[in-house]
Scaffold this motif. Structure first.
Motif, PDB file in Angstrom:
ATOM      1  N   SER A 199      29.684  16.960  15.389  1.00  0.00           N
ATOM      2  CA  SER A 199      31.022  17.336  14.918  1.00  0.00           C
ATOM      3  C   SER A 199      31.096  18.828  14.633  1.00  0.00           C
ATOM      4  N   THR A 200      30.014  19.381  14.110  1.00  0.00           N
ATOM      5  CA  THR A 200      29.970  20.815  13.832  1.00  0.00           C
ATOM      6  C   THR A 200      30.107  21.613  15.118  1.00  0.00           C
ATOM      7  N   VAL A 201      29.399  21.176  16.156  1.00  0.00           N
ATOM      8  CA  VAL A 201      29.489  21.852  17.453  1.00  0.00           C
ATOM      9  C   VAL A 201      30.918  21.810  17.973  1.00  0.00           C
ATOM     10  N   ARG A 202      31.542  20.637  17.855  1.00  0.00           N
ATOM     11  CA  ARG A 202      32.924  20.506  18.314  1.00  0.00           C
ATOM     12  C   ARG A 202      33.867  21.374  17.497  1.00  0.00           C
ATOM     13  N   MET A 203      33.610  21.455  16.185  1.00  0.00           N
ATOM     14  CA  MET A 203      34.457  22.270  15.321  1.00  0.00           C
ATOM     15  C   MET A 203      34.388  23.742  15.716  1.00  0.00           C
ATOM     16  N   VAL A 204      33.186  24.237  15.944  1.00  0.00           N
ATOM     17  CA  VAL A 204      33.024  25.638  16.336  1.00  0.00           C
ATOM     18  C   VAL A 204      33.699  25.897  17.672  1.00  0.00           C
ATOM     19  N   MET A 205      33.528  24.969  18.629  1.00  0.00           N
ATOM     20  CA  MET A 205      34.131  25.154  19.946  1.00  0.00           C
ATOM     21  C   MET A 205      35.658  25.056  19.882  1.00  0.00           C
ATOM     22  N   LYS A 206      36.156  24.213  18.967  1.00  0.00           N
ATOM     23  CA  LYS A 206      37.610  24.061  18.844  1.00  0.00           C
ATOM     24  C   LYS A 206      38.239  25.293  18.224  1.00  0.00           C
ATOM     25  N   THR A 207      37.588  25.843  17.195  1.00  0.00           N
ATOM     26  CA  THR A 207      38.181  26.983  16.490  1.00  0.00           C
ATOM     27  C   THR A 207      37.837  28.319  17.133  1.00  0.00           C
ATOM     28  N   GLN A 208      36.661  28.392  17.778  1.00  0.00           N
ATOM     29  CA  GLN A 208      36.209  29.674  18.322  1.00  0.00           C
ATOM     30  C   GLN A 208      36.046  29.678  19.838  1.00  0.00           C
ATOM     31  N   GLY A 209      36.185  28.489  20.454  1.00  0.00           N
ATOM     32  CA  GLY A 209      35.956  28.401  21.883  1.00  0.00           C
ATOM     33  C   GLY A 209      34.471  28.240  22.196  1.00  0.00           C
ATOM     34  N   PHE A 210      34.163  28.026  23.480  1.00  0.00           N
ATOM     35  CA  PHE A 210      32.772  27.817  23.885  1.00  0.00           C
ATOM     36  C   PHE A 210      31.889  28.989  23.484  1.00  0.00           C
ATOM     37  N   PHE A 211      32.419  30.194  23.619  1.00  0.00           N
ATOM     38  CA  PHE A 211      31.623  31.368  23.317  1.00  0.00           C
ATOM     39  C   PHE A 211      31.434  31.580  21.814  1.00  0.00           C
ATOM     40  N   GLY A 212      32.114  30.740  21.012  1.00  0.00           N
ATOM     41  CA  GLY A 212      31.853  30.784  19.575  1.00  0.00           C
ATOM     42  C   GLY A 212      30.423  30.367  19.255  1.00  0.00           C
ATOM     43  N   LEU A 213      29.825  29.564  20.141  1.00  0.00           N
ATOM     44  CA  LEU A 213      28.431  29.162  19.956  1.00  0.00           C
ATOM     45  C   LEU A 213      27.473  30.327  20.161  1.00  0.00           C
ATOM     46  N   PHE A 214      27.987  31.389  20.762  1.00  0.00           N
ATOM     47  CA  PHE A 214      27.150  32.562  21.028  1.00  0.00           C
ATOM     48  C   PHE A 214      27.559  33.732  20.138  1.00  0.00           C
ATOM     49  N   ARG A 215      28.143  33.387  18.973  1.00  0.00           N
ATOM     50  CA  ARG A 215      28.561  34.417  18.029  1.00  0.00           C
ATOM     51  C   ARG A 215      27.360  35.269  17.647  1.00  0.00           C
ATOM     52  N   GLY A 216      27.523  36.582  17.697  1.00  0.00           N
ATOM     53  CA  GLY A 216      26.429  37.479  17.347  1.00  0.00           C
ATOM     54  C   GLY A 216      25.508  37.801  18.507  1.00  0.00           C
ATOM     55  N   LEU A 217      25.799  37.222  19.698  1.00  0.00           N
ATOM     56  CA  LEU A 217      24.922  37.478  20.840  1.00  0.00           C
ATOM     57  C   LEU A 217      24.964  38.935  21.308  1.00  0.00           C
ATOM     58  N   PRO A 218      26.150  39.579  21.425  1.00  0.00           N
ATOM     59  CA  PRO A 218      26.149  40.979  21.881  1.00  0.00           C
ATOM     60  C   PRO A 218      25.310  41.905  21.011  1.00  0.00           C
ATOM     61  N   PRO A 219      25.493  41.898  19.654  1.00  0.00           N
ATOM     62  CA  PRO A 219      24.620  42.780  18.864  1.00  0.00           C
ATOM     63  C   PRO A 219      23.159  42.352  18.885  1.00  0.00           C
ATOM     64  N   THR A 220      22.923  41.040  19.081  1.00  0.00           N
ATOM     65  CA  THR A 220      21.535  40.583  19.211  1.00  0.00           C
ATOM     66  C   THR A 220      20.915  41.179  20.467  1.00  0.00           C
ATOM     67  N   ILE A 221      21.685  41.161  21.563  1.00  0.00           N
ATOM     68  CA  ILE A 221      21.187  41.743  22.809  1.00  0.00           C
ATOM     69  C   ILE A 221      20.968  43.244  22.651  1.00  0.00           C
ATOM     70  N   LEU A 222      21.928  43.915  21.993  1.00  0.00           N
ATOM     71  CA  LEU A 222      21.789  45.360  21.803  1.00  0.00           C
ATOM     72  C   LEU A 222      20.597  45.699  20.908  1.00  0.00           C
ATOM     73  N   ARG A 223      20.247  44.795  20.003  1.00  0.00           N
ATOM     74  CA  ARG A 223      19.083  45.028  19.140  1.00  0.00           C
ATOM     75  C   ARG A 223      17.784  44.606  19.822  1.00  0.00           C
ATOM     76  N   ASP A 224      17.776  43.395  20.380  1.00  0.00           N
ATOM     77  CA  ASP A 224      16.520  42.819  20.863  1.00  0.00           C
ATOM     78  C   ASP A 224      16.142  43.252  22.274  1.00  0.00           C
ATOM     79  N   VAL A 225      17.154  43.467  23.147  1.00  0.00           N
ATOM     80  CA  VAL A 225      16.837  43.836  24.522  1.00  0.00           C
ATOM     81  C   VAL A 225      16.249  45.243  24.605  1.00  0.00           C
ATOM     82  N   PRO A 226      16.865  46.269  23.987  1.00  0.00           N
ATOM     83  CA  PRO A 226      16.200  47.582  23.984  1.00  0.00           C
ATOM     84  C   PRO A 226      14.844  47.526  23.274  1.00  0.00           C
ATOM     85  N   PHE A 227      14.766  46.765  22.182  1.00  0.00           N
ATOM     86  CA  PHE A 227      13.493  46.617  21.473  1.00  0.00           C
ATOM     87  C   PHE A 227      12.427  46.102  22.434  1.00  0.00           C
TER      88      PHE A 227
END
Length: 367
Positions: A199-227
């Motif tokens: 239900s939590t997964v569905r809630m996040v996808m309903k309110t934020q869309g599929f990409f809501g599951l990847f919240r924080g991914l861009p700054p994670t990539i900017l931090r971890d990929v150059p690292f």
């Protein structure tokens, strides 16, 4: 025999398909390093996160712990006043003392179990992917040298191979784990059944869309990929500089610490941004009774500018001290354990290969 000839011979043996480390052996090596690293490093991540989190305007306290991975959990809002820590943590040592005094020494290992849950698959994906990418890239490079240039193998690994392999491996790892992180964050806030988790997964996808599951991914990539790119490039070049093909535990430990420290310093501002973004998301969505349909989505440049405007350069590098104290030994422990395990399996493969040859010869003589 000269050092250069010995090094070349060692490299040829390490690259021999008969003795090459198998993917499953790489998995075991990565898991061993992840377990040891997480147990030692979680307290420093708790401190780092507290120093970063106190810059936010949230009225809750979050632990953003990542012995090897990231997650959030809220402090108990009903905690008695006399047990709450002071409002400000003034440096690494002060944070250790205050957290241990007011919340108990065990709080320094907050979230260790769920950290391991995501650390293991992430570490497996990351290290196995790096080894596979590097191996394939080296094979193509040597093929190019032989067929196009007609020149023998060089002694040093080309600069771009560990850089691209590290970047590619980290992208695979953070993308794979990002949805798991948000789901586990909600599970940490309260006891949940399997149905409630769905239900939590569905809630996040309903309110934020599929990409809501990847919240924080861009700054994670900017931090971890150059690292990752900086780290592996430094590490492989240190090995090449000293002519080391099969590093000892001590050499890997020192090289990993140096490489990790340099990479961590450069990428700290993006670590701060990711902490702020996931704390905000946890406050407004994951830990909210009625999640809003939209959450403010500042881009990374805007967040960097906002942090700089409020706290200056020191704000962008908040938690650098404990981050370095964590990253340097974490990288040292992880890579030295990983390399040591690989060496074990490499010699194990040689031993098994020799045993197979011996048994085959005995069968032939018996016939």
């Amino acid at each position: 025999m000269s050092i250069e000839v010995s090094t070349k011979k060692t490299r040829l043996l390490l690259e021999d398909p008969r003795f090459r480390i198998r993917p499953l052996q790489q998995v075991v090596s990565a898991c061993t390093g992840a377990l040891i690293t997480a147990c030692f490093m979680t307290p420093l991540d708790v401190v780092k996160t507290r120093l970063q989190a106190q810059q936010t305007t949230t009225n809750k306290c979050f632990l953003y712990c990542n012995g090897l991975m990231d997650h959030l959990c809220p402090c108990d809002p009903n905690m008695p006043t006399h047990l709450k820590p002071e409002k400000r943590l003034n440096g690494t040592i002060d944070a250790f003392v205050k957290i241990a005094r007011h919340e108990g020494v065990g709080s320094l290992w907050s979230g260790l179990s769920p950290t391991l849950v995501s650390a293991l698959p992430s570490t497996i994906v990351y290290f196995v992917a790096y080894e596979q990418f590097k191996m394939r890239a080296l094979e193509l490079h040597y093929k190019y040298l032989a067929e196009v240039k007609g020149s023998p193998r060089g002694r040093e690994i080309p600069f771009h191979i560990p850089l691209l392999s590290g970047v590619s491996a980290r992208i695979c790892a953070v993308t794979f784990v990002s949805p798991i992180e948000l789901i586990r964050t909600k599970m940490q806030s309260q006891k949940m059944s399997y149905h409630e988790m769905i239900s939590t997964v569905r809630m996040v996808m309903k309110t934020q869309g599929f990409f809501g599951l990847f919240r924080g991914l861009p700054p994670t990539i900017l931090r971890d990929v150059p690292f990752s790119g900086i780290y592996w490039t430094c590490y492989e070049n240190i090995k090449s500089f000293f002519g080391v093909e099969e590093p000892t535990f001590g050499f890997s430990f020192m090289a990993g610490a140096v490489s990790g420290s340099l990479a961590a310093t450069i990428t700290t501002p993006f670590d701060v941004v990711k902490t702020h973004e996931q704390i905000e998301f946890g406050e407004k969505v994951l830990f909210a009774d009625k999640p809003p349909a939209n959450v403010s989505n500042l881009n990374i440049r805007q967040r960097l500018w906002s942090i700089y405007r409020m706290n200056g350069i020191r704000g962008l590098f908040a938690g650098l001290g404990p981050r370095l104290l964590k990253v340097a030994p974490a990288c040292a422990i992880m890579i030295s354990t990983f390399e040591h395990s690989k060496a074990f399996f490499y010699h194990y493969n040689i031993e098994k290969h020799n045993e197979a040859i011996l048994m085959a010869n005995q069968r032939v003589k018996g016939v």
